[in-house]
Write a protein that holds these residues in place. Sequence first.
Motif, PDB file in Angstrom:
ATOM      1  N   TRP A 136       0.828  -1.208   0.000  1.00 60.21           N
ATOM      2  CA  TRP A 136       0.000   0.000   0.000  1.00 60.21           C
ATOM      3  C   TRP A 136       0.867   1.266   0.000  1.00 60.21           C
ATOM      4  N   PHE A 137       1.968   1.229   0.733  1.00 58.83           N
ATOM      5  CA  PHE A 137       2.840   2.403   0.831  1.00 58.83           C
ATOM      6  C   PHE A 137       3.381   2.793  -0.535  1.00 58.83           C
ATOM      7  N   TRP A 138       3.931   1.835  -1.264  1.00 56.92           N
ATOM      8  CA  TRP A 138       4.533   2.165  -2.557  1.00 56.92           C
ATOM      9  C   TRP A 138       3.479   2.471  -3.609  1.00 56.92           C
ATOM     10  N   LEU A 139       2.315   1.829  -3.526  1.00 55.85           N
ATOM     11  CA  LEU A 139       1.235   2.158  -4.461  1.00 55.85           C
ATOM     12  C   LEU A 139       0.755   3.588  -4.222  1.00 55.85           C
ATOM     13  N   SER A 140       0.573   3.969  -2.947  1.00 51.22           N
ATOM     14  CA  SER A 140       0.139   5.330  -2.617  1.00 51.22           C
ATOM     15  C   SER A 140       1.216   6.350  -2.988  1.00 51.22           C
ATOM     16  N   SER A 141       2.488   5.978  -2.763  1.00 47.33           N
ATOM     17  CA  SER A 141       3.576   6.891  -3.128  1.00 47.33           C
ATOM     18  C   SER A 141       3.588   7.158  -4.624  1.00 47.33           C
ATOM     19  N   THR A 142       3.329   6.114  -5.410  1.00 44.06           N
ATOM     20  CA  THR A 142       3.265   6.300  -6.861  1.00 44.06           C
ATOM     21  C   THR A 142       2.199   7.321  -7.227  1.00 44.06           C
ATOM     22  N   GLY A 143       1.011   7.185  -6.614  1.00 45.12           N
ATOM     23  CA  GLY A 143      -0.063   8.133  -6.890  1.00 45.12           C
ATOM     24  C   GLY A 143       0.248   9.538  -6.428  1.00 45.12           C
ATOM     25  N   MET A 144       0.875   9.680  -5.251  1.00 44.43           N
ATOM     26  CA  MET A 144       1.174  11.013  -4.721  1.00 44.43           C
ATOM     27  C   MET A 144       2.227  11.730  -5.562  1.00 44.43           C
ATOM     28  N   PHE A 145       3.292  11.016  -5.912  1.00 45.88           N
ATOM     29  CA  PHE A 145       4.326  11.661  -6.735  1.00 45.88           C
ATOM     30  C   PHE A 145       3.803  11.969  -8.137  1.00 45.88           C
ATOM     31  N   MET A 146       2.929  11.097  -8.651  1.00 41.89           N
ATOM     32  CA  MET A 146       2.337  11.365  -9.957  1.00 41.89           C
ATOM     33  C   MET A 146       1.497  12.646  -9.899  1.00 41.89           C
ATOM     34  N   ALA A 147       0.752  12.822  -8.800  1.00 44.26           N
ATOM     35  CA  ALA A 147      -0.017  14.060  -8.626  1.00 44.26           C
ATOM     36  C   ALA A 147       0.918  15.262  -8.589  1.00 44.26           C
ATOM     37  N   GLY A 148       2.077  15.100  -7.944  1.00 39.61           N
ATOM     38  CA  GLY A 148       3.044  16.185  -7.905  1.00 39.61           C
ATOM     39  C   GLY A 148       3.538  16.569  -9.279  1.00 39.61           C
ATOM     40  N   SER A 149       3.726  15.578 -10.151  1.00 38.08           N
ATOM     41  CA  SER A 149       4.264  15.867 -11.486  1.00 38.08           C
ATOM     42  C   SER A 149       3.301  16.728 -12.307  1.00 38.08           C
ATOM     43  N   PHE A 150       2.007  16.367 -12.333  1.00 37.23           N
ATOM     44  CA  PHE A 150       1.107  17.176 -13.151  1.00 37.23           C
ATOM     45  C   PHE A 150       0.548  18.372 -12.382  1.00 37.23           C
ATOM     46  N   SER A 151       0.922  18.508 -11.098  1.00 39.45           N
ATOM     47  CA  SER A 151       0.592  19.729 -10.366  1.00 39.45           C
ATOM     48  C   SER A 151       1.654  20.799 -10.559  1.00 39.45           C
ATOM     49  N   VAL A 152       2.792  20.423 -11.155  1.00 38.82           N
ATOM     50  CA  VAL A 152       3.846  21.386 -11.486  1.00 38.82           C
ATOM     51  C   VAL A 152       3.682  21.877 -12.918  1.00 38.82           C
ATOM     52  N   LYS A 153       3.533  20.927 -13.842  1.00 34.63           N
ATOM     53  CA  LYS A 153       3.293  21.249 -15.250  1.00 34.63           C
ATOM     54  C   LYS A 153       2.355  20.195 -15.824  1.00 34.63           C
ATOM     55  N   PHE A 154       1.540  20.613 -16.789  1.00 33.02           N
ATOM     56  CA  PHE A 154       0.622  19.654 -17.399  1.00 33.02           C
ATOM     57  C   PHE A 154       1.353  18.587 -18.207  1.00 33.02           C
ATOM     58  N   VAL A 155       2.622  18.812 -18.517  1.00 32.40           N
ATOM     59  CA  VAL A 155       3.425  17.778 -19.162  1.00 32.40           C
ATOM     60  C   VAL A 155       3.469  16.533 -18.289  1.00 32.40           C
ATOM     61  N   GLY A 156       3.334  16.713 -16.977  1.00 27.85           N
ATOM     62  CA  GLY A 156       3.307  15.579 -16.064  1.00 27.85           C
ATOM     63  C   GLY A 156       2.151  14.631 -16.308  1.00 27.85           C
ATOM     64  N   LEU A 157       1.125  15.082 -17.035  1.00 24.74           N
ATOM     65  CA  LEU A 157       0.009  14.185 -17.358  1.00 24.74           C
ATOM     66  C   LEU A 157       0.447  13.038 -18.255  1.00 24.74           C
ATOM     67  N   PHE A 158       1.546  13.222 -19.017  1.00 29.53           N
ATOM     68  CA  PHE A 158       2.032  12.126 -19.851  1.00 29.53           C
ATOM     69  C   PHE A 158       2.439  10.928 -18.992  1.00 29.53           C
ATOM     70  N   LEU A 159       2.848  11.210 -17.753  1.00 32.46           N
ATOM     71  CA  LEU A 159       3.226  10.141 -16.839  1.00 32.46           C
ATOM     72  C   LEU A 159       2.027   9.269 -16.490  1.00 32.46           C
ATOM     73  N   VAL A 160       0.839   9.850 -16.521  1.00 33.92           N
ATOM     74  CA  VAL A 160      -0.376   9.092 -16.214  1.00 33.92           C
ATOM     75  C   VAL A 160      -0.551   7.941 -17.205  1.00 33.92           C
ATOM     76  N   PHE A 161      -0.192   8.170 -18.478  1.00 30.23           N
ATOM     77  CA  PHE A 161      -0.311   7.110 -19.477  1.00 30.23           C
ATOM     78  C   PHE A 161       0.612   5.939 -19.140  1.00 30.23           C
ATOM     79  N   LEU A 162       1.830   6.261 -18.710  1.00 27.72           N
ATOM     80  CA  LEU A 162       2.781   5.205 -18.364  1.00 27.72           C
ATOM     81  C   LEU A 162       2.295   4.404 -17.165  1.00 27.72           C
ATOM     82  N   VAL A 163       1.907   5.089 -16.097  1.00 22.55           N
ATOM     83  CA  VAL A 163       1.428   4.404 -14.897  1.00 22.55           C
ATOM     84  C   VAL A 163       0.148   3.628 -15.202  1.00 22.55           C
ATOM     85  N   GLY A 164      -0.714   4.219 -16.026  1.00 26.51           N
ATOM     86  CA  GLY A 164      -1.953   3.531 -16.389  1.00 26.51           C
ATOM     87  C   GLY A 164      -1.701   2.259 -17.173  1.00 26.51           C
ATOM     88  N   MET A 165      -0.785   2.313 -18.139  1.00 27.38           N
ATOM     89  CA  MET A 165      -0.462   1.105 -18.916  1.00 27.38           C
ATOM     90  C   MET A 165       0.138   0.019 -18.035  1.00 27.38           C
TER      91      MET A 165
END
Length: 730
Positions: A217-246
């Motif tokens: 649970w810790f590492w799964l939640s960390s993945t989600g939190m850091f991913m939120a950080g990426s697209f909260s800085v720049k919308f380019v971080g949304l590309f990371l959502v595709f990788l994590v989603g796949m």
Amino acid sequence: MKEKASPACTVDSSSSPPIKTSLDKQSTSQQFCRPAFTQKFRESTSGKVWWTIFTLLMVATVSVRFYKLRYPEQVCWDETHFGRHANQYLQRTFFFDVHPPLGKMLVALFGYLDGYDGSFWFEVGKKYGDASYMGMRIGCAIMGALVVPLCFLTIWEMTASLPASTFTALCLIFDNSLVVLNRFILLDPMMLFFISATFFSMAHFNKQKRSFSFLWWFWLSSTGMFMAGSFSVKFVGLFLVFLVGMRAIYDLWIILGDMSQPVTYTVKHFLARALCLIALPVALYVVIFYVHLRILHLGGEEDEFYSSAFQVSLKGNMFHNSTGPREVAYGAVIRVKNNVLEGQYLHSHRQLYPVGARQQQITTVYIRDPNNRWFIKRHNQSSPLWNATDPIDLVRNGDLIRIEHRTTGRNLHVHRGPAPISNKMYQVTGYGVRGEGNDDDFWRLEIEGAAEGEVLEIVRHSFRLVSPNNKCVLTSTTKNLPEWGFGSAEVACNPKIHDDRAYWHIDDNRYPRLPNVSYTIYELSFLERFIESHKNMFMGNAGFRPKISDFQSRPWMWPINFRGQFFSVEGVVIYLLGNPIIWWGHCLCFLFYFLLWIVNAVIEKRAVNISDKQLNLQRRTLNTCKWLFIGFLCHYIPFWPMARILYFHHYFPALLFSNMISGMMLNYILETFSEKISPKFYTYFVSGLLLAFFYSFYLFTPITYGYPNRPSQYNDSQMYGMKWISSWEF
């Protein structure tokens, strides 16, 4: 338990393939052989070599990224934007930007911790003087420097290969371009940090063997939190959502194929991922935006980018605590504003068009000006004057109206000829004398989403003005007129009725016979402000169209290091350019990766007999690089169809994955030939590679840390003879 070794190879039953799901049956049984040099350090030194190398890499990282961090003591490139945004956070003043708020909030936090008060006016080339700017530079440099250990540990977690991890770190440490990005007050270091941290967490999560354990649970939640950080800085971080989603879909597909578990087990895994990888990041993003809007509660110069209803909640804004008639009556003096981003006021002045009908100009402008005021009249009414004894006549949806310019007395009129710039639209002019005109002055009022006959209200109602005679709709084209139009934006009548730029609203209504109401009734909820903010950000990003620019580049240029990007200020040359040896080495490693993929496919298809060691090495390398390559594509391919202006720094999220692929390929080459070469040759090869990285980095340090502004073609220039390809501009 100590691993057993044979002269040829060592079987490691404790390691699993990179990012392996916890239910993959091969996760506990797959074995691969470690080369002798890797096994030697693991057994004989008990990890001392690992810690020694890791420590040396961290020392090198800090050294190259913090060296002369104070220099140049001037505002460089985008420091002017993000420094000003830090000012506005510290002063609580609202502003508009196309990026989400987290990165700018962190910059402001770094400045605040260093004692910066937000009073310095950032302007490119301006000397910092006594301003406390180093806290912001140090904060950005720290986040950028953390990318190196994160990528090192990611490759280690995925492969347990010290050489692969080390090569990855070296590529990152001695890349001149990454050093430049780390040294200034920019959003890129923070975005690269969050992307690296997301992939690092994802690698850890997929190595967990006990589903739904605390660490799982810790590492799964960390993945989600850091991913939120990426697209909260720049919308380019949304590309990371595709990788994590796949990756999540792939894991669920593997879990679904485990016949020892019921389908409900797959559903549990799906719900866990939906919670941590969708709900959690979205919630964090909304919370970040809530904090952003709470901090920026004072009105500022950039309020005009937002609707009048949005501005009501900003203290100090003209709409805050204001009053005025809620309903619009005939004879009222109104101010009309367009709804699009940077919505401008409908405006006119006495100057005439030098083209077309050569009648009075109609434009839109940002500023609130007396020439933005208009009378609203019925279509058959010439004078806007009203009698105090007459009943109040309210404007309603579907009415046929005229709009008269208060200052000049000319009506808003359609001339059935081409507009000055938008030739497929009709020209809109000021026509008539003292309100007298003709049928081309008539406009049908269409309130969006309102019933027929509903009374027009200010702020709340959006409406279109349709010319029934010409079958077109009044629109702001957002195109600026030439010098004769004083830089104002063009207004035209569009025959294509469905035009998003054809919606307007009234933000000021003067009519003494109607009671005033407080503008607080128009104040938007947080959700409404959240939605409007994002509409404006998306429109702002889409509005960055290519122009003639020294900094503009296209995606095909990026991987080959074709062209850099100036960060220079007066007297100092700083040029964002990748280390040529490393960047061109990335291209070779990509070619080698494709070749390895083809060779492995042929071997499997033809059932070629190769050693277990080599087979497992190939599979381990390809399994790891598969997800790294998908990460590269997710952050690179989306830029190809983009019509907006692009810069060299847009490539750097993809560059992270390119570095890790290169580390894997270099390790594969060494492990493949480890038994065929002597330890001395291996040492020479690694030392030579390290020397090449460092020496190339050293050669280009003048443009990394800044050198006196002297063209490279002069003998006394520090960059004399270093312009290896003509497209480099220093």
